[in-house]
Design a protein around this motif. Structure first.
Motif, PDB file in Angstrom:
ATOM      1  N   ILE A 135      -5.007   6.730   4.723  1.00 16.39           N
ATOM      2  CA  ILE A 135      -5.505   5.944   3.596  1.00 16.39           C
ATOM      3  C   ILE A 135      -6.722   5.083   3.944  1.00 16.39           C
ATOM      4  O   ILE A 135      -7.406   4.603   3.050  1.00 16.39           O
ATOM      5  CB  ILE A 135      -4.393   5.082   2.962  1.00 16.39           C
ATOM      6  CG1 ILE A 135      -3.833   4.072   3.965  1.00 16.39           C
ATOM      7  CG2 ILE A 135      -3.303   5.982   2.391  1.00 16.39           C
ATOM      8  CD1 ILE A 135      -2.777   3.130   3.390  1.00 16.39           C
ATOM      9  N   GLY A 136      -6.967   4.865   5.241  1.00 20.14           N
ATOM     10  CA  GLY A 136      -8.176   4.155   5.657  1.00 20.14           C
ATOM     11  C   GLY A 136      -8.077   2.643   5.707  1.00 20.14           C
ATOM     12  O   GLY A 136      -9.093   1.964   5.853  1.00 20.14           O
ATOM     13  N   TYR A 137      -6.889   2.102   5.606  1.00 17.54           N
ATOM     14  CA  TYR A 137      -6.683   0.663   5.783  1.00 17.54           C
ATOM     15  C   TYR A 137      -5.271   0.439   6.317  1.00 17.54           C
ATOM     16  O   TYR A 137      -4.429   1.306   6.202  1.00 17.54           O
ATOM     17  CB  TYR A 137      -6.901  -0.123   4.477  1.00 17.54           C
ATOM     18  CG  TYR A 137      -6.042   0.292   3.317  1.00 17.54           C
ATOM     19  CD1 TYR A 137      -4.807  -0.312   3.084  1.00 17.54           C
ATOM     20  CD2 TYR A 137      -6.455   1.283   2.424  1.00 17.54           C
ATOM     21  CE1 TYR A 137      -4.007   0.066   2.008  1.00 17.54           C
ATOM     22  CE2 TYR A 137      -5.670   1.660   1.345  1.00 17.54           C
ATOM     23  CZ  TYR A 137      -4.451   1.047   1.148  1.00 17.54           C
ATOM     24  OH  TYR A 137      -3.663   1.425   0.079  1.00 17.54           O
ATOM     25  N   TRP A 138      -5.061  -0.733   6.953  1.00 17.50           N
ATOM     26  CA  TRP A 138      -3.714  -0.965   7.470  1.00 17.50           C
ATOM     27  C   TRP A 138      -2.858  -1.657   6.426  1.00 17.50           C
ATOM     28  O   TRP A 138      -3.335  -2.412   5.609  1.00 17.50           O
ATOM     29  CB  TRP A 138      -3.675  -1.654   8.821  1.00 17.50           C
ATOM     30  CG  TRP A 138      -4.415  -2.931   9.053  1.00 17.50           C
ATOM     31  CD1 TRP A 138      -5.712  -3.050   9.467  1.00 17.50           C
ATOM     32  CD2 TRP A 138      -3.908  -4.263   8.949  1.00 17.50           C
ATOM     33  NE1 TRP A 138      -6.032  -4.375   9.608  1.00 17.50           N
ATOM     34  CE2 TRP A 138      -4.936  -5.142   9.307  1.00 17.50           C
ATOM     35  CE3 TRP A 138      -2.684  -4.789   8.592  1.00 17.50           C
ATOM     36  CZ2 TRP A 138      -4.787  -6.523   9.314  1.00 17.50           C
ATOM     37  CZ3 TRP A 138      -2.525  -6.169   8.598  1.00 17.50           C
ATOM     38  CH2 TRP A 138      -3.573  -7.006   8.957  1.00 17.50           C
ATOM     39  N   GLU A 139      -1.607  -1.282   6.464  1.00 21.80           N
ATOM     40  CA  GLU A 139      -0.631  -1.715   5.469  1.00 21.80           C
ATOM     41  C   GLU A 139       0.101  -2.981   5.911  1.00 21.80           C
ATOM     42  O   GLU A 139       0.093  -3.348   7.080  1.00 21.80           O
ATOM     43  CB  GLU A 139       0.418  -0.610   5.252  1.00 21.80           C
ATOM     44  CG  GLU A 139       0.009   0.420   4.251  1.00 21.80           C
ATOM     45  CD  GLU A 139       0.037  -0.106   2.811  1.00 21.80           C
ATOM     46  OE1 GLU A 139       0.403  -1.271   2.557  1.00 21.80           O
ATOM     47  OE2 GLU A 139      -0.317   0.682   1.925  1.00 21.80           O
TER      48      GLU A 139
ATOM     49  N   PRO B 111      -7.328   1.640  11.286  1.00 23.50           N
ATOM     50  CA  PRO B 111      -8.392   1.092  10.432  1.00 23.50           C
ATOM     51  C   PRO B 111      -8.532  -0.424  10.617  1.00 23.50           C
ATOM     52  O   PRO B 111      -7.570  -1.106  10.981  1.00 23.50           O
ATOM     53  CB  PRO B 111      -7.921   1.418   9.018  1.00 23.50           C
ATOM     54  CG  PRO B 111      -6.997   2.574   9.181  1.00 23.50           C
ATOM     55  CD  PRO B 111      -6.332   2.375  10.510  1.00 23.50           C
ATOM     56  N   THR B 112      -9.704  -0.937  10.360  1.00 22.63           N
ATOM     57  CA  THR B 112      -9.961  -2.367  10.555  1.00 22.63           C
ATOM     58  C   THR B 112      -9.777  -3.172   9.269  1.00 22.63           C
ATOM     59  O   THR B 112      -9.713  -4.383   9.316  1.00 22.63           O
ATOM     60  CB  THR B 112     -11.395  -2.588  11.078  1.00 22.63           C
ATOM     61  OG1 THR B 112     -12.313  -1.980  10.167  1.00 22.63           O
ATOM     62  CG2 THR B 112     -11.561  -1.975  12.465  1.00 22.63           C
ATOM     63  N   ILE B 113      -9.685  -2.498   8.143  1.00 17.52           N
ATOM     64  CA  ILE B 113      -9.504  -3.176   6.861  1.00 17.52           C
ATOM     65  C   ILE B 113      -8.007  -3.299   6.560  1.00 17.52           C
ATOM     66  O   ILE B 113      -7.259  -2.329   6.691  1.00 17.52           O
ATOM     67  CB  ILE B 113     -10.190  -2.388   5.721  1.00 17.52           C
ATOM     68  CG1 ILE B 113     -11.685  -2.286   5.976  1.00 17.52           C
ATOM     69  CG2 ILE B 113      -9.913  -3.024   4.362  1.00 17.52           C
ATOM     70  CD1 ILE B 113     -12.396  -1.339   5.033  1.00 17.52           C
ATOM     71  N   ALA B 114      -7.589  -4.497   6.153  1.00 16.02           N
ATOM     72  CA  ALA B 114      -6.187  -4.730   5.804  1.00 16.02           C
ATOM     73  C   ALA B 114      -5.953  -4.421   4.335  1.00 16.02           C
ATOM     74  O   ALA B 114      -6.885  -4.418   3.538  1.00 16.02           O
ATOM     75  CB  ALA B 114      -5.816  -6.187   6.073  1.00 16.02           C
TER      76      ALA B 114
ATOM     77  N   TYR C 257      -4.689  -6.213   2.012  1.00 13.14           N
ATOM     78  CA  TYR C 257      -5.069  -7.296   1.106  1.00 13.14           C
ATOM     79  C   TYR C 257      -6.580  -7.379   0.946  1.00 13.14           C
ATOM     80  O   TYR C 257      -7.058  -7.785  -0.103  1.00 13.14           O
ATOM     81  CB  TYR C 257      -4.472  -8.640   1.538  1.00 13.14           C
ATOM     82  CG  TYR C 257      -4.762  -9.012   2.978  1.00 13.14           C
ATOM     83  CD1 TYR C 257      -5.945  -9.638   3.334  1.00 13.14           C
ATOM     84  CD2 TYR C 257      -3.835  -8.732   3.973  1.00 13.14           C
ATOM     85  CE1 TYR C 257      -6.208  -9.979   4.648  1.00 13.14           C
ATOM     86  CE2 TYR C 257      -4.080  -9.070   5.292  1.00 13.14           C
ATOM     87  CZ  TYR C 257      -5.274  -9.688   5.622  1.00 13.14           C
ATOM     88  OH  TYR C 257      -5.537 -10.013   6.926  1.00 13.14           O
ATOM     89  N   GLU C 258      -7.345  -6.970   1.964  1.00  9.86           N
ATOM     90  CA  GLU C 258      -8.802  -6.905   1.835  1.00  9.86           C
ATOM     91  C   GLU C 258      -9.199  -5.743   0.928  1.00  9.86           C
ATOM     92  O   GLU C 258     -10.126  -5.853   0.137  1.00  9.86           O
ATOM     93  CB  GLU C 258      -9.461  -6.723   3.206  1.00  9.86           C
ATOM     94  CG  GLU C 258      -9.270  -7.899   4.117  1.00  9.86           C
ATOM     95  CD  GLU C 258      -9.762  -7.618   5.526  1.00  9.86           C
ATOM     96  OE1 GLU C 258     -10.506  -8.465   6.058  1.00  9.86           O
ATOM     97  OE2 GLU C 258      -9.393  -6.563   6.079  1.00  9.86           O
ATOM     98  N   LYS C 259      -8.494  -4.630   1.048  1.00 10.26           N
ATOM     99  CA  LYS C 259      -8.753  -3.453   0.222  1.00 10.26           C
ATOM    100  C   LYS C 259      -8.541  -3.801  -1.248  1.00 10.26           C
ATOM    101  O   LYS C 259      -9.361  -3.473  -2.100  1.00 10.26           O
ATOM    102  CB  LYS C 259      -7.830  -2.308   0.651  1.00 10.26           C
ATOM    103  CG  LYS C 259      -7.949  -1.066  -0.169  1.00 10.26           C
ATOM    104  CD  LYS C 259      -9.134  -0.264   0.249  1.00 10.26           C
ATOM    105  CE  LYS C 259      -9.088   1.072  -0.469  1.00 10.26           C
ATOM    106  NZ  LYS C 259     -10.370   1.675  -0.595  1.00 10.26           N
ATOM    107  N   LYS C 260      -7.434  -4.500  -1.547  1.00 12.93           N
ATOM    108  CA  LYS C 260      -7.144  -4.899  -2.933  1.00 12.93           C
ATOM    109  C   LYS C 260      -8.223  -5.850  -3.451  1.00 12.93           C
ATOM    110  O   LYS C 260      -8.643  -5.749  -4.587  1.00 12.93           O
ATOM    111  CB  LYS C 260      -5.769  -5.568  -3.027  1.00 12.93           C
ATOM    112  CG  LYS C 260      -4.627  -4.599  -2.935  1.00 12.93           C
ATOM    113  CD  LYS C 260      -3.311  -5.311  -3.082  1.00 12.93           C
ATOM    114  CE  LYS C 260      -2.167  -4.343  -2.952  1.00 12.93           C
ATOM    115  NZ  LYS C 260      -0.876  -4.985  -3.016  1.00 12.93           N
ATOM    116  N   LYS C 261      -8.653  -6.800  -2.606  1.00 12.47           N
ATOM    117  CA  LYS C 261      -9.667  -7.775  -3.004  1.00 12.47           C
ATOM    118  C   LYS C 261     -10.986  -7.052  -3.328  1.00 12.47           C
ATOM    119  O   LYS C 261     -11.629  -7.359  -4.318  1.00 12.47           O
ATOM    120  CB  LYS C 261      -9.866  -8.783  -1.876  1.00 12.47           C
ATOM    121  CG  LYS C 261     -10.766  -9.950  -2.231  1.00 12.47           C
ATOM    122  CD  LYS C 261     -10.736 -11.071  -1.205  1.00 12.47           C
ATOM    123  CE  LYS C 261     -10.891 -10.568   0.205  1.00 12.47           C
ATOM    124  NZ  LYS C 261     -10.977 -11.631   1.200  1.00 12.47           N
ATOM    125  N   ASN C 262     -11.342  -6.052  -2.523  1.00 10.69           N
ATOM    126  CA  ASN C 262     -12.579  -5.325  -2.730  1.00 10.69           C
ATOM    127  C   ASN C 262     -12.529  -4.424  -3.963  1.00 10.69           C
ATOM    128  O   ASN C 262     -13.558  -4.162  -4.573  1.00 10.69           O
ATOM    129  CB  ASN C 262     -12.919  -4.484  -1.491  1.00 10.69           C
ATOM    130  CG  ASN C 262     -13.318  -5.361  -0.309  1.00 10.69           C
ATOM    131  OD1 ASN C 262     -13.748  -6.497  -0.490  1.00 10.69           O
ATOM    132  ND2 ASN C 262     -13.170  -4.836   0.896  1.00 10.69           N
TER     133      ASN C 262
END
Length: 159
Positions: free
Chosen positions: A97-101, A146-149, A151-156
């Motif tokens: 998915i490209g981000y950490w859960e 992945p380096t994106i969390a 919660y950062e993915k949702k914010k973006n």
């Protein structure tokens, strides 16, 4: 003990077909795929998907969102996850998915694997938090994580 019904995305036609076959939602998890497919008048793949969602929700504390994450990884039954490890499952999902859960998802995956091997267990996802913490302290995460969390993915995606 009250049997809870899984939350599965049935179409109105599928709901009607289940009713005609006199099948209750909580029975889907244990059904033969071919019989379910015939009753739903759906493809084998669709029946397998729905049964997978239902089957993972038979595990205490596991809801539809966690069940879907496991099905999205290509698992459709408790039997299929018996030999897996929760850490490996979350590592593969995060890479995909490209981000950490949220770390609690790893706890949930560990819980599902445990129940696949110990169906009589009453353990919930939060019972596996110490195991995850200990494992991650000893082994860490893959360098390819992945380096994106989440919660950062949702914010973006909300901007």
């Amino acid at each position: 003990m009250k049997v809870s019904s899984p939350k599965i995305p049935l179409t109105p036609e599928e709901k009607l077909n289940l009713k005609k076959c006199k099948i209750k939602l909580h029975e889907i998890a244990d059904m033969d795929i071919m019989n379910l497919s015939q009753c739903l008048q759906s493809s084998f793949e669709r029946a397998n998907y729905l049964r997978g969602l239902a089957q993972f929700q038979t595990v205490p504390s596991i809801g539809p969102k966690v069940a879907k994450r496991l099905v999205d990884l290509g698992y459709y039954s408790l039997q299929e996850v018996k030999t897996e490890e929760g850490a490996d499952l979350i590592n593969r999902l995060e890479e995909r998915i490209g981000y950490w859960e949220d770390p609690c998802l790893e706890d949930s995956f560990r819980c599902i694997v445990h129940h696949a091997n110990h169906p009589e267990s009453n353990k919930s996802w939060f019972d596996f938090t110490p195991d995850r913490k200990s494992y991650r302290e000893q082994y860490g995460y893959p360098t390819t994580r992945p380096t994106i969390a989440w919660y950062e993915k949702k914010k973006n995606t909300n901007n």
